[in-house]
Design a protein around this motif. Structure first.
Motif, PDB file in Angstrom:
ATOM      1  N   LYS B 288      49.198 -13.784  13.631  1.00 39.41           N
ATOM      2  CA  LYS B 288      50.222 -14.819  13.495  1.00 39.41           C
ATOM      3  C   LYS B 288      51.570 -14.428  14.089  1.00 39.41           C
ATOM      4  O   LYS B 288      52.398 -15.292  14.360  1.00 39.41           O
ATOM      5  N   SER B 289      51.806 -13.117  14.300  1.00 40.89           N
ATOM      6  CA  SER B 289      53.091 -12.726  14.911  1.00 40.89           C
ATOM      7  C   SER B 289      52.940 -12.330  16.381  1.00 40.89           C
ATOM      8  O   SER B 289      53.883 -11.852  17.000  1.00 40.89           O
ATOM      9  N   SER B 290      51.749 -12.518  16.950  1.00 48.03           N
ATOM     10  CA  SER B 290      51.511 -12.066  18.328  1.00 48.03           C
ATOM     11  C   SER B 290      52.118 -13.005  19.363  1.00 48.03           C
ATOM     12  O   SER B 290      52.323 -14.190  19.103  1.00 48.03           O
ATOM     13  N   ASN B 291      52.381 -12.444  20.540  1.00 51.64           N
ATOM     14  CA  ASN B 291      52.868 -13.272  21.652  1.00 51.64           C
ATOM     15  C   ASN B 291      51.866 -14.338  22.041  1.00 51.64           C
ATOM     16  O   ASN B 291      52.216 -15.475  22.334  1.00 51.64           O
ATOM     17  N   TYR B 293      49.550 -15.839  20.225  1.00 48.88           N
ATOM     18  CA  TYR B 293      49.496 -16.959  19.285  1.00 48.88           C
ATOM     19  C   TYR B 293      50.687 -17.884  19.482  1.00 48.88           C
ATOM     20  O   TYR B 293      50.551 -19.105  19.487  1.00 48.88           O
ATOM     21  N   LYS B 294      51.857 -17.260  19.678  1.00 50.04           N
ATOM     22  CA  LYS B 294      53.053 -18.072  19.908  1.00 50.04           C
ATOM     23  C   LYS B 294      52.862 -18.995  21.110  1.00 50.04           C
ATOM     24  O   LYS B 294      53.145 -20.187  21.052  1.00 50.04           O
ATOM     25  N   TYR B 297      50.244 -21.712  20.385  1.00 46.60           N
ATOM     26  CA  TYR B 297      50.749 -22.704  19.428  1.00 46.60           C
ATOM     27  C   TYR B 297      51.771 -23.605  20.109  1.00 46.60           C
ATOM     28  O   TYR B 297      51.704 -24.829  20.006  1.00 46.60           O
ATOM     29  N   ASN B 298      52.691 -22.979  20.827  1.00 47.05           N
ATOM     30  CA  ASN B 298      53.749 -23.772  21.449  1.00 47.05           C
ATOM     31  C   ASN B 298      53.222 -24.702  22.538  1.00 47.05           C
ATOM     32  O   ASN B 298      53.781 -25.758  22.787  1.00 47.05           O
ATOM     33  N   GLY B 300      50.454 -26.173  22.282  1.00 49.65           N
ATOM     34  CA  GLY B 300      49.568 -27.139  21.639  1.00 49.65           C
ATOM     35  C   GLY B 300      48.096 -26.796  21.767  1.00 49.65           C
ATOM     36  O   GLY B 300      47.229 -27.600  21.443  1.00 49.65           O
ATOM     37  N   MET B 302      46.571 -24.325  20.183  1.00 54.09           N
ATOM     38  CA  MET B 302      45.995 -24.028  18.867  1.00 54.09           C
ATOM     39  C   MET B 302      46.845 -24.661  17.784  1.00 54.09           C
ATOM     40  O   MET B 302      48.066 -24.690  17.871  1.00 54.09           O
ATOM     41  N   LEU B 303      46.161 -25.184  16.740  1.00 52.10           N
ATOM     42  CA  LEU B 303      46.847 -25.904  15.680  1.00 52.10           C
ATOM     43  C   LEU B 303      47.271 -24.991  14.554  1.00 52.10           C
ATOM     44  O   LEU B 303      48.210 -25.270  13.841  1.00 52.10           O
ATOM     45  N   GLU B 305      46.726 -20.677  12.804  1.00 53.73           N
ATOM     46  CA  GLU B 305      46.327 -19.294  13.054  1.00 53.73           C
ATOM     47  C   GLU B 305      44.815 -19.186  13.227  1.00 53.73           C
ATOM     48  O   GLU B 305      44.057 -19.838  12.532  1.00 53.73           O
ATOM     49  N   GLN B 324      40.507 -24.201  16.086  1.00 56.37           N
ATOM     50  CA  GLN B 324      40.310 -25.529  16.657  1.00 56.37           C
ATOM     51  C   GLN B 324      41.245 -25.670  17.840  1.00 56.37           C
ATOM     52  O   GLN B 324      42.374 -25.173  17.796  1.00 56.37           O
TER      53      GLN B 324
END
Lengths: 427, 424
Positions: B288-291, B293-294, B297-298, B300, B302-303, B305, B324
């Motif tokens: 959840k704190s990885s580059n 994932y960021k 997520y940003n 769009g 991944m919705l 973690e 997802q």
């Protein structure tokens, strides 16, 4: 275990639950508002936006790094429908200070971090960050669309919608895609301000803690100091079958690409006086005997005798005073399963259940009441449920009330139960 | 009785082997009302092919027997069902089957002793008849069909199928409607007699127990059976290579679900250390704190973690990254790029320390609830692990070791993807 309730400001309560059984402390903030169509989507969007960044921890990455550094504290947020209320929920679970070697207090840090997320969001030019809003709107849209993905849950939602057409309780807790278009960084922030200033707020803190010290930390927190007194309007959860036309059973069939048929039957409990608190305990016993344990009529007859289902059970929705009966069955067995379920309802009416069945059900309930204090989130949910129903029972009093229920009273409940809706999801 | 203490989580484990071969583990928890008992056999869905001790011939049974047995063990002579008896006592009873073990459990706040008597009785006295075996086929059939409708289950089992071509981990734990149709009472007795011998079983108790007293009580409840020697569990040889790169299945869902899997080799040494290393790596790559994932997520992609897992026994081991996404294949591309970069640049020391701290906290939290504790000790025992080892090893693990595991395991030739996507 005991719960200490402290009114921090009018409409804002701190509930302290001292419990030394756990290695963790659990802190939660619940914001409660009456359910309505205009607000439901915005409420669902708020926690999603708040978890993106605060004035101190500006990005999700900053928040997550902070949580990881706090020995993997878990933050969680979400939205629940409880009776006719919509509740925005925030949780933070962290290790008790006894299990870490640091000198600084993790509990203080945890309380402050959670309040920072809920009450001190990142603002840009006096509104939310547009980038976060756009991202979370897309996200929420996908969550709303995903309603169909879990077929068991979907069939339950659909049965509820059928039973409560045009009533608040039919609303989907995540809201509606079409409402999202109108929401932007400015009007959502305005709405958020209103929510924070007007709504009922309950803060729960559970763990092996010094109550005075915790109360102090909460009172001295800058974000709490900023909050004002408020009316904190909410709908008291009482036994209110305000539903729904009951002249004739509403039968609904829907088709989807499923392997197994999902049957959901919504039952009304009629002729209940709103001020009669004893009804609840009687219905709880009725429901347990009907379908809430392995000894129940549904499990024994639908599953063990007729082999029609792997899962079958009934659930009592206390705040709305209704019961859902559910079964996952072979699609062709629809009529057979329905007939057997109806037979069980008739058996209950005719008093075809033994004293043993009543005692078994009571034992089963005592055990779940005894377990309340064995899990922190269960304990919090229990006390919050009482807060919303404004009916306060200690677990011991709760058990006493269950003990007092007799067969005649259960039969009486059974004779006031009618089928409202039969919903079937099939291929 | 041996006592193992862990001062970090402030818990003790009492462990003993009874005369009949049963291993008993007790984790006392003072002042806790709930008592938990779990009794398991080192026998799961992967064990359809075996040579019982003292026999010279291989026995092959239909897929799904371990799970079928789990359902049937509750049935008692005279038509009573132990699940009913336990429920009537107000205890919460259940059972489950995994790839490598089957477990029977209950949790109680009252009536521990009568409930334990019932548990001990039904586990040691099977009662199978043609009739009660037949009736269960309908119920289990519905259980299988229920899972077929669950996208999460489908995406998971397809990921395993993509990785494995021979190992039975690729099959449904419950078997298929076709395979269970061939099960009869003789097959059940054969498997019961082979695997439900006390020497192949473990009992774990957690709650407010006095271990010395409790162990004497448990001894009285034992049926003495002849100890069995080694059971040969036979698995077809599984190639190191993956079975297929991808499996895509269409279902009535709104958004695709995916699992990216890595087939790992089975190791016998340092399994705890390896497990921790993989957990750290997964968090560094896509936690959840990885580059990464960021970025996902940003954009769009991944919705929420990713779900991260490392599963292993003595005959398989795999890693899963699930979630997802509208475009699972793009997530996979991002992931592979990130892994290549991290292999070149090395792991960041500060991130490494932070993730270690987080995982330490997670391990301590595992000791919160009597049920979680009991299930953990049971499952770890069958893997040859003492659950306290995780708390000790996490402190010791260093970045060089983690880097070596990273380079060894996270390679594209061992990677698969499983996707469940919408119909149209």
């Amino acid at each position: 275990m005991q719960e200490k309730i402290i009114e921090i400001k009018k409409g804002i309560k701190l509930h302290l639950i001292k419990n030394d059984k756990f290695k963790t402390n659990l802190i939660s903030v619940f914001i409660t508002r009456p359910l309505n169509r205009e607000e439901v989507t915005k409420n669902a969007l708020i926690p999603a936006v708040l978890r993106r960044g605060t004035e101190n921890l500006k990005t999700q990455e900053d928040i997550n790094k902070q949580l990881e550094n706090m020995y993997g504290s878990n933050f969680n947020c979400g939205i629940e429908k409880t009776g006719d209320n919509h509740v925005i929920k925030f949780y933070l679970e962290s290790l008790n200070d006894n299990f870490i070697s640091d000198t600084e207090s993790l509990v203080q840090n945890s309380i402050n971090t959670l309040f920072d997320i809920v009450f001190n969001p990142l603002l840009i030019e006096n509104k939310f960050n547009t980038e976060y809003i756009d991202g979370e709107k897309n996200n929420l849209k996908q969550i709303i669309d995903a309603k169909i993905d879990n077929k068991n849950l979907y069939s339950l939602i659909r049965c509820t919608e059928e039973m409560y057409k045009d009533k608040p309780y039919s609303l989907y807790k995540y809201g509606y895609s079409e409402d999202l278009e109108k929401i932007d960084a400015k009007n959502l922030y305005e709405y958020y301000t209103k929510v924070i200033n007007e709504s009922k707020i309950d803060i729960f803190i559970s763990g092996d803690l010094d109550s005075n010290q915790i109360e102090n930390i909460v009172r001295e927190n800058m974000n709490i100091k900023k909050l004002n007194d408020r009316e904190g309007k909410f709908i008291v959860n009482i036994q209110d079958s305000e539903n729904i036309n009951n002249d004739k059973v509403n039968e609904v069939e829907e088709k989807m690409d499923v392997t197994q048929g999902k049957l959901v039957i919504g039952l009304n409990i009629n002729n209940v006086r709103k001020d009669d608190k004893n009804t609840m305990f009687r219905v709880i016993l009725y429901n347990t005997i009907l379908g809430d344990s392995a000894n129940s009529k549904l499990f024994q007859n639908v599953r063990e005798k007729a082999h029609l289902a792997y899962t079958t059970r009934s659930t009592y929705i206390r705040p709305k005073n209704i019961i859902f009966v559910r079964a996952g069955i072979e699609i062709d067995n629809y009529q057979k399963a329905l007939d057997i379920i109806k037979e069980q309802l008739e058996d209950m009416k005719n008093g075809n259940f033994t004293d043993d069945e009543i005692n078994n059900a009571k034992n089963y309930l005592y055990s779940s009441i005894n377990s309340i204090e064995e899990e922190q989130d269960t304990e919090i949910t229990y006390y919050f449920g009482q807060e919303l129903s404004q009916a306060f029972y200690s677990p011991e009093e709760y058990k006493k009330n269950i003990e007092l229920v007799n067969k005649e009273q259960i039969i009486n409940i059974a004779n006031n139960i009618s089928i409202n809706t039969i919903y079937f999801l099939k291929k | 009785m041996q006592i193992i203490e862990n001062t970090k989580v402030k818990e003790k484990l009492y462990i003993d082997k009874l005369e009949n071969g049963l291993t008993v583990m007790i984790i006392p928890k003072k002042g806790i009302r709930k008592k938990y008992a779990i009794w398991g056999t080192h026998y799961g869905s992967n064990n359809s092919k075996f040579m019982a001790s003292g026999e010279k011939e291989i026995t092959i049974v239909p897929d799904g027997v371990a799970h079928f047995l789990e359902h049937k063990m509750f049935e008692q002579e005279g038509g009573t069902n132990s699940l009913d008896v336990l429920s009537a006592l107000g205890v919460n009873a259940n059972a489950y089957t995994t790839n490598d073990h089957t477990a029977y459990l209950f949790e109680s706040t009252e009536n521990f002793e009568p409930a334990f008597d019932e548990l001990a009785n039904y586990i040691q006295h099977p009662y199978f008849t043609d009739e009660n075996v037949e009736k269960e086929k309908g119920i289990i059939g519905q259980e299988i069909m229920m899972y077929d409708d669950e996208p999460n289950w489908v995406v998971y089992i397809n990921a395993v199928k993509a990785m494995y071509s021979k190992n039975p981990v690729r099959l449904d734990i419950a078997g298929t409607i076709e395979s269970i149709s061939k099960i009869d009472k003789d097959i059940l007795y054969k498997c019961y007699n082979t695997f439900y011998n006390p020497s192949n079983m473990v009992l774990v108790l957690c709650g407010d127990f006095e271990p010395e007293k409790t162990i004497e009580y448990v001894k009285q409840k034992q049926v003495n059976k002849e100890k069995v020697g080694k059971i040969d569990r036979i698995y077809e040889e599984e190639p190191e290579e993956i079975n297929q790169k991808e499996i895509i299945k269409k279902m009535e869902v709104s958004i695709p679900s995916f699992i990216i899997g890595y087939k790992d080799k089975v190791v016998t040494n340092d399994i705890v250390k390896r497990h921790i290393a993989v957990e750290i790596i997964l968090n560094l790559i896509i936690g959840k704190s990885s580059n990464l994932y960021k970025e996902l997520y940003n954009s769009g992609l991944m919705l929420q973690e990713a779900e991260l897992a490392y599963e292993f026994t003595d005959n398989y081991a795999y890693i899963m990254i699930g979630g997802q996404s509208k475009k699972p294949k793009e997530v996979q591309e991002y992931l592979n790029k990130e892994i290549e970069n991290m292999k070149k640049s090395g792991l960041n020391e500060e991130d490494f320390k932070r993730i270690k701290r987080m995982i330490y906290g997670d391990y301590v939290k595992e000791f919160n609830e009597v049920g979680d504790i009991s299930r953990m000790f049971l499952a770890d025992y069958f893997k040859g692990i003492n659950s306290f080892d995780y708390i000790e090893e996490i402190e010791k693990i260093d970045i060089e070791y983690v880097m070596s595991v990273f380079k060894e395991v996270f390679n594209e030739d061992k990677q698969v993807i499983s996707i469940v996507e919408p119909l149209n």
